[in-house]
Design a protein around this motif. Structure first.
Motif, mmCIF file in Angstrom:
data_model
loop_
_atom_site.group_PDB
_atom_site.id
_atom_site.type_symbol
_atom_site.label_atom_id
_atom_site.label_comp_id
_atom_site.label_asym_id
_atom_site.label_seq_id
_atom_site.Cartn_x
_atom_site.Cartn_y
_atom_site.Cartn_z
ATOM 1 N N THR A 121 56.461 -37.073 26.014
ATOM 2 C CA THR A 121 55.294 -36.422 26.438
ATOM 3 C C THR A 121 55.291 -35.500 26.116
ATOM 4 O O THR A 121 55.814 -34.624 25.121
ATOM 5 C CB THR A 121 56.454 -35.664 27.805
ATOM 6 O OG1 THR A 121 57.382 -36.534 28.528
ATOM 7 C CG2 THR A 121 55.575 -35.258 29.137
ATOM 8 N N HIS A 140 62.967 -37.838 30.872
ATOM 9 C CA HIS A 140 62.443 -37.634 31.823
ATOM 10 C C HIS A 140 63.189 -35.961 32.798
ATOM 11 O O HIS A 140 64.377 -35.959 31.987
ATOM 12 C CB HIS A 140 63.402 -38.808 33.040
ATOM 13 C CG HIS A 140 62.917 -38.794 34.435
ATOM 14 N ND1 HIS A 140 61.113 -38.606 34.938
ATOM 15 C CD2 HIS A 140 63.148 -38.540 35.560
ATOM 16 C CE1 HIS A 140 61.322 -38.919 36.048
ATOM 17 N NE2 HIS A 140 62.363 -38.242 36.266
ATOM 18 N N ASP A 153 58.752 -35.663 36.923
ATOM 19 C CA ASP A 153 58.825 -36.016 36.709
ATOM 20 C C ASP A 153 58.162 -37.918 37.325
ATOM 21 O O ASP A 153 58.391 -37.771 38.619
ATOM 22 C CB ASP A 153 59.086 -37.037 35.192
ATOM 23 C CG ASP A 153 58.341 -35.597 34.370
ATOM 24 O OD1 ASP A 153 57.698 -35.377 34.045
ATOM 25 O OD2 ASP A 153 60.025 -36.551 33.439
ATOM 26 N N GLN A 158 54.425 -31.318 40.736
ATOM 27 C CA GLN A 158 53.397 -32.441 39.877
ATOM 28 C C GLN A 158 53.150 -33.478 40.463
ATOM 29 O O GLN A 158 53.100 -34.191 41.985
ATOM 30 C CB GLN A 158 54.374 -33.048 39.023
ATOM 31 C CG GLN A 158 53.533 -34.401 38.347
ATOM 32 C CD GLN A 158 54.619 -34.686 36.910
ATOM 33 O OE1 GLN A 158 55.068 -33.580 36.482
ATOM 34 N NE2 GLN A 158 54.317 -35.246 36.268
ATOM 35 N N LYS A 183 50.447 -33.154 31.356
ATOM 36 C CA LYS A 183 51.810 -33.908 30.471
ATOM 37 C C LYS A 183 50.757 -35.368 30.461
ATOM 38 O O LYS A 183 50.880 -36.841 31.293
ATOM 39 C CB LYS A 183 52.583 -33.243 31.324
ATOM 40 C CG LYS A 183 52.759 -32.391 32.035
ATOM 41 C CD LYS A 183 54.337 -32.347 33.260
ATOM 42 C CE LYS A 183 56.178 -32.596 32.064
ATOM 43 N NZ LYS A 183 56.007 -31.787 30.940
ATOM 44 N N TYR A 205 52.428 -38.947 29.256
ATOM 45 C CA TYR A 205 53.225 -39.604 29.208
ATOM 46 C C TYR A 205 53.495 -41.187 27.622
ATOM 47 O O TYR A 205 52.188 -41.884 27.940
ATOM 48 C CB TYR A 205 54.473 -40.050 30.644
ATOM 49 C CG TYR A 205 54.933 -39.355 30.635
ATOM 50 C CD1 TYR A 205 56.172 -38.917 31.000
ATOM 51 C CD2 TYR A 205 54.204 -38.715 31.927
ATOM 52 C CE1 TYR A 205 56.040 -37.896 31.874
ATOM 53 C CE2 TYR A 205 54.114 -37.559 32.934
ATOM 54 C CZ TYR A 205 55.278 -37.301 32.868
ATOM 55 O OH TYR A 205 55.489 -36.348 34.108
#
Length: 617
Positions: A405, A428, A432, A581, A613, A615
């Motif tokens: 990430t 994680h 997330d 999030q 963020k 990933y």
């Protein structure tokens, strides 16, 4: 070395066959072939040339074969022409995959024919026809399994038609551990390559029992479209690797990476391992196998724990109390409270009670009284069977977000604006995207955050070595503990109203409860040990608490969390934080964070940040 000298002595004392003459250009071409490189587990060395992942002299016939594929090839060809009287010690018996390939490439029609009884019996017993990639899901309560695991099941030609997968064999690669290292030592040695890694071929039933029952992990089975010839080629090579040691590292040279190498032996056109130069997390390797087109079908096997919870889900409070009573004493099957239940509810209760008994018996020595209760419950189930258990398949683990990430944030702390840049290697956290992950599980390894304040003032905000949290909800039938552990560097309020970088180790335990669908509440007691330059002591211990809510909502995941640390030197540090999030896509999230910190050393501080963020592996 002694084994190689003994082998050469035997060759010298027996009639020899004529070894073909190989020109250098042909040797170099064959030695650079992807299949020969795969058979030797070679990689390009950092300073040029080659090195093999195999860390065992007995795997090589040339003295410097670990670094010279061409010399190992020449030595292998020479060894193939050794006298047939060597029997099971003959190179053709020890290295069947090398033998077959070199015979085909060099058209070696005049090889001696040793009697390879051990290998032939073993191969006939395995009878490879097809292969299945097995992924036992992550299990946080075991350091070796917190990222999941992969292994291969080798099926015979009639396995699927006769439904005899339990009679198949499994190919497993894992750390070889002598003695009983504790979890912390196990994790450290696993990170540092302190254990040798070994391949093993074992009955699949043993592994199935270990992962579904002993560790209560869901299993995912990925049917591979390897042909019988390709599967056989892979099994040939596994014979070559028996008792051969590799270095073992949790994050890269692990179970999943080694199995990718086997698949490249099975189908030389595959290029799987080059995708994992730094880490090889099992879910990522499963994704790579699937993207290569190898997977033809996916099957899900729920764990015993999931089956028990699914059976108990439709039961009300009183019926769950009956499950506990009946599982503890089968005489309760005749009690007025149980006999008053409708027939269909009795069926559910006694089936749940049986599953609870079997769950409790997992990993324990056989208890005659418990076995008797299980037998009585089975008799009751046979008289009044429940409906089939229908468990909804969770999201595919490989469809979850990527492991690494990148983070970019902007925010303010009191009246100072800042930009924050971060990188997390794995994998994680609680906020997330939870698709493919259990709600309440967090595993973060090697996370660095740098902060840039106004006037180009830079500072390390935090460096997390590991942060692991397991918030598994308790219920009326099962009472798991929730726990957390973390260590690294982080900024805390300082005595000059600044932020001090401290080193710390902390952990805690407590409970988690499901308050509503998608809503968890947790409360843990914690302990902390900290080195802080603002403290007189070199290290200072603290006791504290950590509690809050985790809510899976329509936008993503939200946490509301309160923490407190009460140090023995009088310092009291508390915080209240909110994180929400928004899941923009599978591998892109936007997180809003707000925090208020209190400290006896400093005035209260407010911080707000908006963070993007990404990933990406």
């Amino acid at each position: 070395m002694l084994k190689r000298l003994a082998y050469l002595t035997l060759c010298a004392c027996a009639p020899a066959y004529a070894t073909p003459s190989l020109d250098e250009a042909r040797v170099q071409r064959l030695a650079a072939d992807r299949y020969w490189i795969a058979l030797g587990h070679y990689e390009t060395a950092k300073l040029g040339g080659w090195r093999s992942y195999v860390d065992d002299d007995k795997f090589f016939l040339a003295a410097d074969g670990a670094h010279h594929p061409d010399r190992e090839l020449r030595a292998t060809v020479d060894a193939l022409y050794a006298p047939a009287s060597l029997g099971d010690k003959h190179a053709q018996c020890v290295f069947p995959a090398r033998t077959r390939w070199l015979r085909e490439q060099l058209q070696l029609t005049d090889l001696p024919t040793p009697d390879c009884q051990e290998y032939q019996r073993w191969y006939a017993d395995v009878a490879p026809h097809s292969a299945v990639l097995i992924f036992p899901a992550a299990y946080l309560n075991s350091p070796s399994s917190m990222f999941g695991h992969t292994l291969l099941r080798i099926d015979k030609a009639d396995t699927r038609s006769n439904d005899t997968t339990l009679l198949s064999y499994a190919i497993n690669f894992g750390a070889y551990i002598e003695g009983s290292d504790n979890s912390i030592l196990y994790a450290w040695k696993g990170l540092m390559g302190g254990y040798p890694g070994l391949f093993a071929m074992m009955p699949y039933q043993e592994k199935l029992s270990e992962y579904r029952s002993l560790e209560n992990r869901d299993l995912w089975e990925y049917q591979l479209d390897l042909t019988p010839e390709e599967t056989g080629r892979m099994v040939e090579h596994v014979w070559e690797l028996k008792q051969v040691q590799f270095d073992y590292f949790f994050f890269d040279e692990n179970c999943s990476y080694r199995l990718l190498e086997l698949l490249q032996v099975a189908r030389p056109g595959l290029d799987l391992t080059s995708q994992f130069p730094l880490t090889a997390i099992p879910t990522d390797t499963v994704k790579a196998v699937k993207q290569s087109g190898l997977v033809s079908d996916v099957r899900y096997r729920p764990s015993r724990e999931r089956e028990l919870l699914a059976r108990a889900e439709p039961l009300d409070h009183d019926e769950k109390q009956q499950v506990l009573a009946v599982s503890a004493d089968t005489a309760q099957l005749q009690s007025p409270a149980f006999t008053a239940l409708p027939r269909e509810r009795k069926a559910l209760v006694q089936d749940a009670a049986y599953r609870l008994e079997r769950y409790r018996a997992t990993g324990q020595e056989r208890d005659p009284e418990q076995a008797k209760r299980s037998f009585e419950l089975l008799r009751a189930i046979n008289r009044n069977p429940p409906p089939p258990l229908d468990i909804q398949r969770p999201g595919l683990p490989e469809d979850g977000h990527q492991s690494r990430t990148w983070q970019l944030g902007v925010g303010t702390r009191e009246d100072r604006a800042f930009a924050e840049y971060g990188l997390r290697m794995a994998y994680h956290d609680l906020n997330d995207n939870a698709y493919g992950f259990p709600l309440g599980a967090q595993i973060e390894i090697l996370q660095l955050k740098l902060r840039q304040y106004e006037h180009n003032e830079w500072q390390v905000q935090r460096l997390d070595l590991a942060t692991i949290r397991s918030l598994t909800p308790r219920n009326e039938l099962l009472k798991p503990w929730s726990w957390q552990v973390a260590g690294g560097l982080e900024r805390v309020p300082g005595k000059h109203d600044d932020e001090v970088l401290v080193s710390h180790v902390n952990g805690g335990g407590g409970g988690t409860w499901q308050l509503a669908d998608g809503l968890l509440g947790f409360a843990l007691g914690t302990v902390r040990v900290e080195h802080n330059n603002d403290f007189a002591e070199f290290v200072s211990p603290a006791a504290g608490f950590n509690g809050g809510l985790l809510w899976r909502n329509g936008l993503g995941n939200m946490t509301l969390e309160a923490k407190g640390d009460y140090f023995t030197n009088g310092e009291v540090r508390r915080s209240l934080s909110l994180n929400q999030q928004w899941e923009i896509s599978q591998n892109l999230g936007l997180r809003l964070s707000a925090k208020r910190e209190f400290s006896h050393l400093a005035s209260a501080q407010n911080e707000v940040m908006l963070e993007l963020k990404w990933y990406q592996y």
